[in-house]
Motif scaffolding. Structure first.
Motif, PDB file in Angstrom:
ATOM      1  N   TRP A 162     -15.445  -1.755  44.148  1.00 45.36           N
ATOM      2  CA  TRP A 162     -15.990  -1.470  42.819  1.00 45.36           C
ATOM      3  C   TRP A 162     -16.293   0.006  42.629  1.00 45.36           C
ATOM      4  N   LYS A 163     -16.804   0.665  43.655  1.00 44.77           N
ATOM      5  CA  LYS A 163     -17.162   2.081  43.510  1.00 44.77           C
ATOM      6  C   LYS A 163     -15.932   2.934  43.233  1.00 44.77           C
ATOM      7  N   VAL A 164     -14.803   2.542  43.792  1.00 44.75           N
ATOM      8  CA  VAL A 164     -13.556   3.264  43.514  1.00 44.75           C
ATOM      9  C   VAL A 164     -13.095   2.983  42.089  1.00 44.75           C
ATOM     10  N   VAL A 165     -13.257   1.728  41.639  1.00 42.22           N
ATOM     11  CA  VAL A 165     -12.896   1.367  40.265  1.00 42.22           C
ATOM     12  C   VAL A 165     -13.691   2.202  39.265  1.00 42.22           C
ATOM     13  N   ILE A 166     -15.003   2.273  39.476  1.00 38.48           N
ATOM     14  CA  ILE A 166     -15.867   3.021  38.556  1.00 38.48           C
ATOM     15  C   ILE A 166     -15.530   4.508  38.589  1.00 38.48           C
ATOM     16  N   GLY A 167     -15.340   5.051  39.799  1.00 39.76           N
ATOM     17  CA  GLY A 167     -15.004   6.463  39.930  1.00 39.76           C
ATOM     18  C   GLY A 167     -13.681   6.806  39.269  1.00 39.76           C
ATOM     19  N   ALA A 168     -12.673   5.947  39.485  1.00 40.30           N
ATOM     20  CA  ALA A 168     -11.357   6.179  38.875  1.00 40.30           C
ATOM     21  C   ALA A 168     -11.443   6.082  37.360  1.00 40.30           C
ATOM     22  N   GLY A 169     -12.265   5.138  36.861  1.00 36.21           N
ATOM     23  CA  GLY A 169     -12.427   5.006  35.414  1.00 36.21           C
ATOM     24  C   GLY A 169     -13.038   6.239  34.794  1.00 36.21           C
ATOM     25  N   ILE A 170     -14.080   6.801  35.444  1.00 35.56           N
ATOM     26  CA  ILE A 170     -14.731   8.014  34.934  1.00 35.56           C
ATOM     27  C   ILE A 170     -13.762   9.191  34.940  1.00 35.56           C
ATOM     28  N   LEU A 171     -13.020   9.344  36.038  1.00 36.65           N
ATOM     29  CA  LEU A 171     -12.039  10.426  36.123  1.00 36.65           C
ATOM     30  C   LEU A 171     -10.936  10.260  35.078  1.00 36.65           C
ATOM     31  N   GLY A 172     -10.515   9.011  34.851  1.00 38.39           N
ATOM     32  CA  GLY A 172      -9.464   8.752  33.873  1.00 38.39           C
ATOM     33  C   GLY A 172      -9.892   9.112  32.461  1.00 38.39           C
ATOM     34  N   VAL A 173     -11.110   8.695  32.081  1.00 39.42           N
ATOM     35  CA  VAL A 173     -11.622   9.017  30.744  1.00 39.42           C
ATOM     36  C   VAL A 173     -11.757  10.522  30.573  1.00 39.42           C
ATOM     37  N   ALA A 174     -12.285  11.193  31.611  1.00 40.15           N
ATOM     38  CA  ALA A 174     -12.432  12.650  31.554  1.00 40.15           C
ATOM     39  C   ALA A 174     -11.075  13.331  31.431  1.00 40.15           C
ATOM     40  N   GLY A 175     -10.076  12.811  32.147  1.00 37.79           N
ATOM     41  CA  GLY A 175      -8.744  13.387  32.090  1.00 37.79           C
ATOM     42  C   GLY A 175      -8.112  13.257  30.717  1.00 37.79           C
ATOM     43  N   VAL A 176      -8.256  12.085  30.088  1.00 39.88           N
ATOM     44  CA  VAL A 176      -7.694  11.870  28.754  1.00 39.88           C
ATOM     45  C   VAL A 176      -8.360  12.782  27.734  1.00 39.88           C
ATOM     46  N   ILE A 177      -9.697  12.899  27.826  1.00 40.83           N
ATOM     47  CA  ILE A 177     -10.416  13.792  26.908  1.00 40.83           C
ATOM     48  C   ILE A 177      -9.964  15.230  27.102  1.00 40.83           C
ATOM     49  N   GLY A 178      -9.776  15.624  28.363  1.00 34.54           N
ATOM     50  CA  GLY A 178      -9.302  16.973  28.645  1.00 34.54           C
ATOM     51  C   GLY A 178      -7.916  17.245  28.071  1.00 34.54           C
ATOM     52  N   MET A 179      -7.021  16.258  28.157  1.00 38.29           N
ATOM     53  CA  MET A 179      -5.670  16.432  27.609  1.00 38.29           C
ATOM     54  C   MET A 179      -5.700  16.545  26.091  1.00 38.29           C
TER      55      MET A 179
END
Length: 396
Positions: free
Chosen positions: A192-209
């Motif tokens: 779960w901790k990897v799921v949550i971490g990947a989700g946060i990074l993914g959202v941040a990445g999309v916003i950055g793009m």
């Protein structure tokens, strides 16, 4: 099952019956889609081709070919796809790269098609490719999903696919591929901790793009927050969608009686067909469709839970995730809950590529169901008890 191996024989994998409820649900959705495509495209077809029946004829052909494909695939031992998983992934990546060559075909400002006599959408083909590849990879050793190092091959492939699809540009399909890969990894045991971490990074990445794309890209991606502000610009299609849904009310205006399809809502038979369904059949029609999709995803998950091996389980999970996420994205777009991106409503939106891919994938699920134990739980427990009960000469 082959004694002592825990594996199915090829004969056993093909001999059982396909899951009847799943077949019925897919059939209902396809027929419902054909009816609504005819209604949604009626005036647009007259205006474009001089006949109201062009899109109806095209989608009936697509559906017939799709049912044939689903039947053929349902007869193929699903484990064949596991053996060719790496090759399928390589082929998908090659097709995605070809988009950026002279073979790529641009429509409405997006380059998403390859023309080989028939139009092929590599972005759509990437979805089944990542399902098969990720399922085969994790099925070999499920513990791979528990470590970052073990997940790197799938994460790397998904990242490359994301980049190539995003550049078309097609953000919704790119996100769908990543979510499918992450979902299969989670089913295989990703913490779960990897799921949550990947989700946060993914959202941040999309916003950055989005911010990196400049003011126009930012305005386009945020137009859904107040589409009426740009009612004649970027928000036009979404505004017409909301008006259609609002006009439909609880019971709708009646089949064929939509106003927005009269050249107000551009190409309503494609990504925004749910708006016409809401206008003509109302909240009840949309609710019926959502319930059908919910049952379809549930049945796919049920078949996966009862599959005879890990690969079958993960493939069913991937197909369920793909179906569910596309329905969520489509509903979110037509209700202005997320930025407008091109994502088809499974089995309902007009088009051959998406329909054939979904029906091909459900053909694989049907083949998995041939060897899955789908009898009611009470029967399975009873049968297990009879097998484990010692012979006592008839005495309790």
């Amino acid at each position: 099952m082959v004694k002592g191996t825990g594996r199915l024989s090829k004969k056993e994998a093909k001999a059982g019956h396909c899951d009847f409820p799943l077949t019925v649900m897919v059939t209902i959705l396809v027929i419902f889609g054909i009816v609504m495509i005819f209604s949604a495209s009626y005036y647009y077809s007259i205006n474009t081709y001089g006949t109201p029946f062009q899109y109806l004829k095209d989608q009936m052909f697509n559906a017939c070919l799709g049912f044939f494909l689903m039947w053929i695939v349902s007869r193929i031992d699903y484990r064949v796809f596991r053996r060719f998983a790496f090759l399928i992934m390589i082929l998908s990546l090659v097709l995605l790269f070809l988009i950026f060559t002279p073979l790529g075909e641009t429509r409405n400002g997006a380059t998403r098609w390859l023309n080989f006599g028939i139009s092929v959408m590599p972005g759509e083909l990437a979805k089944p490719a990542i399902i098969v590849f990720a399922s085969a990879y994790f099925a070999t050793r499920m513990e791979r999903a528990a470590t970052i190092r073990g997940m790197l091959p799938v994460a790397g492939v998904a990242a490359v696919m994301f980049a190539l699809i995003y550049l078309q540009p097609n953000l919704s399909t790119a996100l769908t591929v990543v979510i499918i890969a992450a979902g299969i990894a989670f089913l295989a045991g990703m913490p779960w901790k990897v799921v949550i971490g990947a989700g946060i990074l993914g959202v941040a990445g999309v916003i950055g793009m989005v911010f990196a794309g400049g003011s126009y890209q930012l305005q386009r991606m945020t137009s859904f927050l107040d589409p009426f502000k740009e009612a004649q610009g970027d928000g036009f299609q979404v505004v017409q969608s909301l008006l259609a849904l609002g006009t439909g009310g609880f019971t709708g205006m009646g089949l064929g009686k939509s106003v927005r399809k009269n050249l107000y809502l551009p190409e309503a038979q494609t990504d925004f067909i749910l708006s016409i369904i809401g206008e003509e059949l109302g909240f009840l029609g949309v609710l019926f469709l959502i319930v059908m999709f919910t049952l379809l995803v549930w049945r796919t998950v049920y078949i996966g839970i009862n599959a005879r091996d890990r690969f079958g389980m993960l493939v069913c999970g991937g197909v369920a995730i793909m179906t569910g996420i596309q329905v969520i994205f489509n509903v979110a777009v037509v209700t202005s809950s997320m930025p407008p991106t091109g994502v088809a409503l499974p089995f309902i939106s007009y088009g051959g590529n998406a329909l054939w891919i979904f029906m091909g994938l459900y053909g694989i699920v049907l083949n998995i169901s041939r060897s899955a134990d789908l009898s009611p739980a009470e029967e399975r427990l009873s049968a297990k008890g009879r097998r484990s009960r010692p012979e006592t000469g008839g005495h309790l």
